[in-house]
Design a protein around this motif. Sequence first.
Motif, PDB file in Angstrom:
ATOM      1  N   SER A 140       0.830  -1.206   0.000  1.00  0.00           N
ATOM      2  CA  SER A 140       0.000   0.000   0.000  1.00  0.00           C
ATOM      3  C   SER A 140       0.866   1.260   0.000  1.00  0.00           C
ATOM      4  O   SER A 140       1.691   1.445   0.876  1.00  0.00           O
ATOM      5  CB  SER A 140      -0.907   0.035   1.231  1.00  0.00           C
ATOM      6  OG  SER A 140      -1.621   1.264   1.244  1.00  0.00           O
ATOM      7  N   PRO A 141       0.633   2.162  -0.950  1.00  0.00           N
ATOM      8  CA  PRO A 141       1.392   3.412  -0.969  1.00  0.00           C
ATOM      9  C   PRO A 141       0.786   4.506  -0.084  1.00  0.00           C
ATOM     10  O   PRO A 141       1.348   5.587   0.039  1.00  0.00           O
ATOM     11  CB  PRO A 141       1.340   3.823  -2.450  1.00  0.00           C
ATOM     12  CG  PRO A 141       0.028   3.271  -2.928  1.00  0.00           C
ATOM     13  CD  PRO A 141      -0.173   1.987  -2.166  1.00  0.00           C
ATOM     14  N   ARG A 142      -0.351   4.226   0.538  1.00  0.00           N
ATOM     15  CA  ARG A 142      -1.049   5.251   1.326  1.00  0.00           C
ATOM     16  C   ARG A 142      -0.316   5.570   2.623  1.00  0.00           C
ATOM     17  O   ARG A 142       0.240   4.683   3.273  1.00  0.00           O
ATOM     18  CB  ARG A 142      -2.460   4.793   1.646  1.00  0.00           C
ATOM     19  CG  ARG A 142      -3.338   4.727   0.425  1.00  0.00           C
ATOM     20  CD  ARG A 142      -4.743   4.345   0.791  1.00  0.00           C
ATOM     21  NE  ARG A 142      -5.554   4.320  -0.421  1.00  0.00           N
ATOM     22  CZ  ARG A 142      -6.827   4.041  -0.436  1.00  0.00           C
ATOM     23  NH1 ARG A 142      -7.463   3.753   0.683  1.00  0.00           N
ATOM     24  NH2 ARG A 142      -7.491   4.037  -1.577  1.00  0.00           N
ATOM     25  N   GLU A 143      -0.414   6.845   3.005  1.00  0.00           N
ATOM     26  CA  GLU A 143       0.210   7.288   4.247  1.00  0.00           C
ATOM     27  C   GLU A 143      -0.423   6.608   5.456  1.00  0.00           C
ATOM     28  O   GLU A 143       0.264   6.128   6.351  1.00  0.00           O
ATOM     29  CB  GLU A 143       0.093   8.807   4.373  1.00  0.00           C
ATOM     30  CG  GLU A 143       0.845   9.373   5.551  1.00  0.00           C
ATOM     31  CD  GLU A 143       0.770  10.882   5.590  1.00  0.00           C
ATOM     32  OE1 GLU A 143       0.619  11.419   6.698  1.00  0.00           O
ATOM     33  OE2 GLU A 143       0.857  11.526   4.522  1.00  0.00           O
ATOM     34  N   LYS A 144      -1.741   6.577   5.502  1.00  0.00           N
ATOM     35  CA  LYS A 144      -2.466   5.895   6.576  1.00  0.00           C
ATOM     36  C   LYS A 144      -3.043   4.623   5.988  1.00  0.00           C
ATOM     37  O   LYS A 144      -4.122   4.625   5.412  1.00  0.00           O
ATOM     38  CB  LYS A 144      -3.556   6.794   7.146  1.00  0.00           C
ATOM     39  CG  LYS A 144      -2.993   8.004   7.850  1.00  0.00           C
ATOM     40  CD  LYS A 144      -4.078   8.837   8.479  1.00  0.00           C
ATOM     41  CE  LYS A 144      -3.445  10.038   9.180  1.00  0.00           C
ATOM     42  NZ  LYS A 144      -4.434  10.865   9.830  1.00  0.00           N
ATOM     43  N   SER A 145      -2.305   3.548   6.170  1.00  0.00           N
ATOM     44  CA  SER A 145      -2.603   2.308   5.474  1.00  0.00           C
ATOM     45  C   SER A 145      -2.964   1.187   6.438  1.00  0.00           C
ATOM     46  O   SER A 145      -2.207   0.883   7.354  1.00  0.00           O
ATOM     47  CB  SER A 145      -1.367   1.906   4.659  1.00  0.00           C
ATOM     48  OG  SER A 145      -1.426   0.578   4.265  1.00  0.00           O
ATOM     49  N   MET A 146      -4.105   0.564   6.214  1.00  0.00           N
ATOM     50  CA  MET A 146      -4.480  -0.624   6.979  1.00  0.00           C
ATOM     51  C   MET A 146      -3.534  -1.780   6.660  1.00  0.00           C
ATOM     52  O   MET A 146      -3.271  -2.627   7.511  1.00  0.00           O
ATOM     53  CB  MET A 146      -5.918  -1.037   6.665  1.00  0.00           C
ATOM     54  CG  MET A 146      -6.964  -0.125   7.229  1.00  0.00           C
ATOM     55  SD  MET A 146      -6.979  -0.238   9.026  1.00  0.00           S
ATOM     56  CE  MET A 146      -7.864   1.255   9.390  1.00  0.00           C
ATOM     57  N   THR A 147      -3.026  -1.810   5.437  1.00  0.00           N
ATOM     58  CA  THR A 147      -2.086  -2.865   5.074  1.00  0.00           C
ATOM     59  C   THR A 147      -0.783  -2.709   5.852  1.00  0.00           C
ATOM     60  O   THR A 147      -0.176  -3.699   6.252  1.00  0.00           O
ATOM     61  CB  THR A 147      -1.840  -2.862   3.552  1.00  0.00           C
ATOM     62  OG1 THR A 147      -3.101  -2.899   2.882  1.00  0.00           O
ATOM     63  CG2 THR A 147      -1.014  -4.062   3.124  1.00  0.00           C
TER      64      THR A 147
END
Length: 182
Positions: free
Chosen positions: A9-16
């Motif tokens: 996941s590239p997201r800053e706030k990532s569940m992964t």
Amino acid sequence: MNILVMNGSPREKSMTRNLTNSITDQLDEKGIQVMTFDAGFHDLPLFKGRKEDLEHPEVQRLMNNAMNADAFVICSPEYHNGMSGALKNALDFLGGSHFKQKPAALASVGGGGKGGINALNNMRTVMRGLYALVLPDQFCADPTCFDEKGYMIDTKAKERLSIVIEELVTLTAALEKGIKVK
């Protein structure tokens, strides 16, 4: 034993990322050396098949960690019924020499309900193409498995994840003892 844990996941706030942190914690408790790749922190160029891109420091880091890994835990969110593009891009920089005769566990985080299973199927197809020994068992989490700080709080999810991690560690240890798959 060295295990490379990959967050796709590239997201800053990532569940992964929360999931990969939980996996890393479980592996640490077992005394296993953990290496990480996090698509949100380790920016790779877009894979274009060019040799010069292989010299990029993050590509070099990823390739070295993959070569030195005895096993993998590959994690992705589900985006449009598949793994993230960031994870696929990272895997495109790797090849069969990084994965052959090495176990890989797959895990995903879906948006809720039955989300995540398509990402797992997509990852399984790609990992088979890279010659990894993909475990038949896999793990899928919902966002409700985590608290607001990102800790896995769902007891059944923790137990389920432990089963998959134990299977990975057991197979990797057997392979290290000389039981090679031809």
